[in-house]
Motif scaffolding. Sequence first.
Motif, short mmCIF file in Angstrom:
data_model
loop_
_atom_site.label_atom_id
_atom_site.label_comp_id
_atom_site.label_asym_id
_atom_site.label_seq_id
_atom_site.Cartn_x
_atom_site.Cartn_y
_atom_site.Cartn_z
N CYS A 45 8.19 -94.49 -38.35
CA CYS A 45 7.65 -96.08 -37.63
C CYS A 45 5.77 -94.73 -37.68
CB CYS A 45 8.29 -95.76 -36.50
SG CYS A 45 7.61 -97.44 -35.93
N VAL A 99 6.49 -100.95 -39.26
CA VAL A 99 6.54 -102.00 -38.46
C VAL A 99 6.90 -103.38 -38.74
CG1 VAL A 99 7.07 -102.92 -35.75
CG2 VAL A 99 6.34 -100.47 -36.44
N CYS A 108 1.61 -92.00 -37.57
CA CYS A 108 3.13 -92.14 -37.58
C CYS A 108 3.84 -91.31 -36.53
CB CYS A 108 3.51 -92.03 -39.58
SG CYS A 108 3.27 -93.19 -40.48
N PHE A 140 14.92 -96.76 -33.47
CA PHE A 140 13.95 -97.49 -34.36
C PHE A 140 14.94 -98.78 -34.96
CE2 PHE A 140 13.37 -98.96 -39.12
CZ PHE A 140 12.33 -98.22 -38.92
#
Length: 412
Positions: free
Chosen positions: A296, A311, A383, A391
Motif C-alpha cells: 500500500c 490507494v 509503500c 488493506f
Amino acid sequence: MNRQKTQRHLKRRVLPALLAALLSSLLLASCTTIDSDVYGEEEVLDYVRSVCPDEEFELVSSEQVEDRPKNAEYTFRSRERDLTFTANSYLKNVTIDGSSTILYSKEISCTYVSEIHDLYYDRAVRILEELPTYDDGWIGLLSFDDLGQVAEVMARAGDVYREELDYNDEDFLWNNPLTSVHLAWYPSQEDMEAHQSWINMADFGINGLRSQEELYQRLADEYAQMCVDNQLDELAAIPEEYTRGKHMTRLDSIYLDGKKMTYNSQEDSVNQWSLITDRFCYCWYSQETGSYMLPCDIGYVTDSASVPLIVREYVSALGGSYCLEPEEGLWLSSWKIEDDTWQMESQFSDNAIMEFNVMKNGEPLNLPFVTADEDTEVGARFCVGLKVEDFAGLFDLDYRIDESTKRIDFYS
C-alpha cells in the motif's frame, strides 16, 4: 503560465543541474588522482585486524609493487599456524557508466579469508563430488527422496570447514562460508545431464555450522513450499509434517467486485510522469505476521519521479473521490466512498517511512505495517505492507482468498 507552474517548471530545470553539481563535488571530495598517496601502514594494520579479529599475526614485510598508480603490498604470517597472507593498499580507478575517469579512490584489500578457504576447499569439494548429481557448485534433485543423501554429504563437507573453529569463532564461519551450492530440481535424468529445464530451489553456504538434521529440515521445507506453490507436481508424495500450515507464497490475481485489478492506471494529476502501479499487483504470505499481505502506498509523490498511488486506484474503481494535499515534510491523503471518509498522514524522510497513520470518520485505525526493510515483498520504500484484512478496511471491503487458483477477491 501562473506562478505555481513557473516555479514547478524552474524546479524541474534547476534541480537536475544542482544534483549533478553536488554529485561532482562529492566525487572530487572523496577521490584522488593517479599520483596521490595510498593508505599507510597503520591504516592497513587496522583493516587487517578487522578482517582477522581472532588469530594472532605479525607483519613480515612490505614493498611498493606499483608506482603509478601506487600499490603497496604487505605480507603477514600467522603466529598460530602455517598461514601467510597479504594486504594491498592501492589506488583504484573510478569509472562512471563503465568508462574510466581521471579520478582514483584509495582502497585496501586482504587475502586472509581466501587463504583460509584454500586450506579446506579441495577436501570439501571431494566430499560433495560423492553426490552423483553434483556438478561445479550445482546439486541436481529429481525427487523429495534425494534430500536425505544431499543433506548427509553437505553436512560432511561442512565438517571439514568446521576445523577452522580452532582459530576463528562461529561468526567468522557464518560471514565467510567456504563455498556455496546451488540446488535445482530437474524433471528428468536426461534434463539434468543436459543441464536444461531446471527450477531453482535454493543456495546453501557450506559454513560448517549446520548439522545433517538441520540441513535436511531446511531442504525439506524449501522443497515442500515449491510443491505447495505448484512449481513441482509432487505434493502428494511430501510427508504431511512438511506441508502442514503452509500457504501459497504469492497470489497473483486480485479481483474487485468480479473485475480483475490490473493496476494499470496512468492518470496523472500530480507530476509529469505516468503513474503505473502494475508491479504491485500481487498478494504475498508472510510467515512473520501469519497473514497474507498487500503493498500500500503512503501517498508520497515528487515533481520528478513516477510514484504509484495504489490507494487512489482502488478508490477510483469503487467510484469514490481521492485527494492528495502534500505539506512541508508531510503527505496528506483523503478519500471518500459513499458516506465514509478516510484521512492518511505519512512522513517520508531519508528514504524511509517515519510516520504512517490512517483515520476513518475521525477515528484512528490500528494498522500494523511492515516496511521494505523488514520485508522485501513490500516492493518500494514509499509503500508499507498491510495484512489483507487491514488493506480491505481502507475501502470498506470484504474479501475471500482461493489458494487453489492463486486468487483474492474483494467485495464492496
